[in-house]
Each structure stands twice: as C-alpha cells, then as structure tokens.
Scaffold this active site. Sequence first.
Site, PDB file in Angstrom:
ATOM      1  N   HIS A  61     -43.016  84.149 104.411  1.00 11.87           N
ATOM      2  CA  HIS A  61     -43.621  84.214 102.654  1.00 11.87           C
ATOM      3  C   HIS A  61     -44.907  83.906 102.503  1.00 11.87           C
ATOM      4  O   HIS A  61     -45.838  83.432 102.784  1.00 11.87           O
ATOM      5  CB  HIS A  61     -42.251  83.284 102.698  1.00 11.87           C
ATOM      6  N   ARG A  72     -32.865  91.054 100.784  1.00 12.85           N
ATOM      7  CA  ARG A  72     -32.481  89.880 100.485  1.00 12.85           C
ATOM      8  C   ARG A  72     -30.946  89.381 100.570  1.00 12.85           C
ATOM      9  O   ARG A  72     -31.006  89.165  98.648  1.00 12.85           O
ATOM     10  CB  ARG A  72     -33.335  88.450 101.012  1.00 12.85           C
ATOM     11  N   ASP A 109     -41.904  82.002 109.318  1.00 11.39           N
ATOM     12  CA  ASP A 109     -41.507  80.985 108.422  1.00 11.39           C
ATOM     13  C   ASP A 109     -42.189  80.567 107.981  1.00 11.39           C
ATOM     14  O   ASP A 109     -41.770  79.311 107.174  1.00 11.39           O
ATOM     15  CB  ASP A 109     -40.618  80.463 109.032  1.00 11.39           C
ATOM     16  N   TYR A 160     -28.847  85.577 104.669  1.00 14.64           N
ATOM     17  CA  TYR A 160     -29.494  84.267 105.497  1.00 14.64           C
ATOM     18  C   TYR A 160     -27.808  83.411 105.507  1.00 14.64           C
ATOM     19  O   TYR A 160     -28.232  83.520 103.321  1.00 14.64           O
ATOM     20  CB  TYR A 160     -30.499  83.746 104.338  1.00 14.64           C
ATOM     21  N   HIS A 209     -40.756  87.055 110.069  1.00 14.62           N
ATOM     22  CA  HIS A 209     -40.039  86.392 109.081  1.00 14.62           C
ATOM     23  C   HIS A 209     -41.828  85.173 108.181  1.00 14.62           C
ATOM     24  O   HIS A 209     -41.727  84.721 108.777  1.00 14.62           O
ATOM     25  CB  HIS A 209     -38.856  85.295 109.293  1.00 14.62           C
ATOM     26  N   THR A 259     -37.152  82.237  97.838  1.00 11.09           N
ATOM     27  CA  THR A 259     -36.156  82.066  96.389  1.00 11.09           C
ATOM     28  C   THR A 259     -36.506  81.637  95.574  1.00 11.09           C
ATOM     29  O   THR A 259     -36.120  81.882  93.899  1.00 11.09           O
ATOM     30  CB  THR A 259     -34.760  81.319  97.329  1.00 11.09           C
TER      31      THR A 259
HETATM   32  C1  0GY Z   1     -36.299  80.839 104.401  1.00 12.90           C
HETATM   33  C2  0GY Z   1     -35.728  79.440 104.825  1.00 12.90           C
HETATM   34  C3  0GY Z   1     -35.527  78.522 103.796  1.00 12.90           C
HETATM   35  C4  0GY Z   1     -35.761  78.568 102.796  1.00 12.90           C
HETATM   36  C5  0GY Z   1     -35.576  80.023 102.210  1.00 12.90           C
HETATM   37  O1  0GY Z   1     -36.336  82.296 100.513  1.00 12.90           O
HETATM   38  C6  0GY Z   1     -36.529  81.037 100.118  1.00 12.90           C
HETATM   39  O2  0GY Z   1     -36.632  79.650  99.416  1.00 12.90           O
HETATM   40  O3  0GY Z   1     -35.628  81.391 102.825  1.00 12.90           O
HETATM   41  C7  0GY Z   1     -34.640  77.458 103.911  1.00 12.90           C
HETATM   42  O4  0GY Z   1     -34.514  76.315 103.085  1.00 12.90           O
HETATM   43  O5  0GY Z   1     -34.001  77.104 104.710  1.00 12.90           O
HETATM   44  O6  0GY Z   1     -36.420  81.532 105.721  1.00 12.90           O
HETATM   45  O7  0GY Z   1     -37.777  80.181 104.506  1.00 12.90           O
END
Ligand code: 0GY
Length: 305
Positions: free
Chosen positions: A35, A126, A258, A159, A33, A79
């Site tokens: 990004h 996701r 993360d 999520y 996990h 996101t």
């Molecule tokens: C994570 C958690 C968050 C954000 C996102 O894709 C995202 O923007 O996942 C969060 O803000 O809790 O898993 O990175």
Amino acid sequence: MHLLSPKSPGWLDWHPDPTVPSFRLPAGTVDTHCHVFGPQARFPFAPERKYTPCDGGKEQLFALRDHLGIRRNVVVQATCHGADNSAMVDAVRAAGDRARGVATVRPDVDAAELQALHSAGVRGVRFNFVRRLVNASPEDDLRAIAERIAPLGWHVVLYFESADLPALEGFFASLPTPLVVDHMGRPDVTQPVDGPEFSRFLRFVDANDVWVKVTCPERLSVTGPAALDGQRNAYTDVVPFGRRVVEEFGDRVLWGTDWPHPNLTDHMPDDGLLVDHIPHLAPTEEQQRRLLVDNPTRLYWPDEA
Ligand code: 0GY
C-alpha cells in the site's frame, strides 16, 4: 493548508532499517500486496477512515522494493484513503511498467473513471468485509461494481475474516470476475491445517479457481517473529498453512509484503525476514518461480506471460 491528523493511538510505523534477506528473490519477482499511505500533506486520508496511519509514500515503497530485490509492485488501495485512489494511482504511474494497482470504487463509478484507472495501470478492485476497517457495503452494490469491471478483464480482491467465509462464499461464487483472496482468508493458525475451517477455505478456493495471496505471516502468527534456528525461520506456526496452499494451488498463489503493514499491534516485521519466510512456504525453485514471478505476471502483465 489543512491540519494534519495525528496517527491512531499505538500506531506502529514501518521498519526503518530492514535486513538484507538471505533468500535471493528470482528475477522478475512481484510484490502483489503493498500500500501507500499519503503522504497526508499531499494525499489527505478519507474522512470515513477507521485509522490514521503514519506516512508511507511511494518513494519509501520503491526504496524497499529495491532493497529487497523486488522487480514490481501491485499497490492495493488502503482503506484509510477510502475510494479516493489518487495516492495509489500516483504511485503506480510513477513506477511506469513496474507497478499495477487495485482500486476501491463506488457503485456509481462511471465508465470514463474506470477507463482512466485502467490506463493508469489498475487491474482490479478490492471488496473489504473486515468490520474494523470498513462499514459493510450492500451485496447488490458490490455486484454492480463487479459487473462494471468484468468487461475490462479486472478481478476482485476479497478481504475477509475466516469466520465470515460460510456467510459470504455463495456471494463470492456468484461474482462474474476472477477472485483473489488476501492473506489466505485469515486462518486461525492455532487450529489444525486439516481442521474444518481451513478445509472449507481450501474447498472454496478449489471450487472457484480462486487466486490466494500467501501473505501476512506477521498478521496471522501467534508464535511471532522469533527466529528459532539459523535459517531466519520466523512465524513458524503460519508455515503449514502457506505450504498447503502452495502445494495444492501452485499456479494460483501470490506473494506480497503488505508494506507499510497497517494496524499491527504487537510488533513491526523486518521486511527482510518476510522475504526469508518464502522458502519455508515454497521450498522448491519451481514453486518459488511460480509464486513470485509466473503467477503474478500472468495476472497483472498477461501480455508478457
Ligand atoms: C492489509 C491489512 C489491513 C488493512 C488494510 O486497507 C487496509 O486498511 O488492508 C488490516 O488492518 O488487516 O492488507 O494491509
């Protein structure tokens, strides 16, 4: 060139200088996990995003991977990039066989696009139900996506906030793919681990053979990162929750960093300390090997498992 957007107010950047962990990750460890954010100048953020992060590109992700002793990454579409998977795909391709991806797609995604994502290394989509991150998608749209990806052998990453599980679990159980839950379903760690909320989550996991990421202690913790003893034992209030999941579902638990840690508000974790959290969740070598190597390899590189 388009104008670059400023970061959201109060944004915390990723840790510039994480410590070297004391815990040595086993060979073949997968960070399931993480990004990439941009970089914005090359991969603009989506107009519909709810936050604007700092840049956190593939070079920085790979540098952290190597610093911590991680072998492979699963790059999950963030996101802030909406359904434009270009930055994620670019990172996964650049890593060669050392990365897989999880995408965000729209219900009208066509077969050619899914095939292109598959060839790039994507193995899941996701579905996000966290309202501060996305506007809700109709369940029929999500079901249509799940039906399109099921024949590819992909899974759905879920999520959601723990308070929303009762309303969502029937829908989740009806999906035709394997399910993976982010961050242990975001338990309220001030509640007892045997309390009704987490017990319900564990029943959902058990009944549906769900995979669980025991990730984000820094996001769930109320006690925070203070290392209280000589063993770099931070986020102690999250430990009973992670440990319970590792004990009950040892063959379906996954770990991840993360990185670059979106939307944290009170502190940015030292990624080295996050690695040192692992043996508190998974004390035995066998538990560690399953969590870090065997399980993620089976899910993302099944030909090797
Ligand atoms: C994570 C958690 C968050 C954000 C996102 O894709 C995202 O923007 O996942 C969060 O803000 O809790 O898993 O990175």
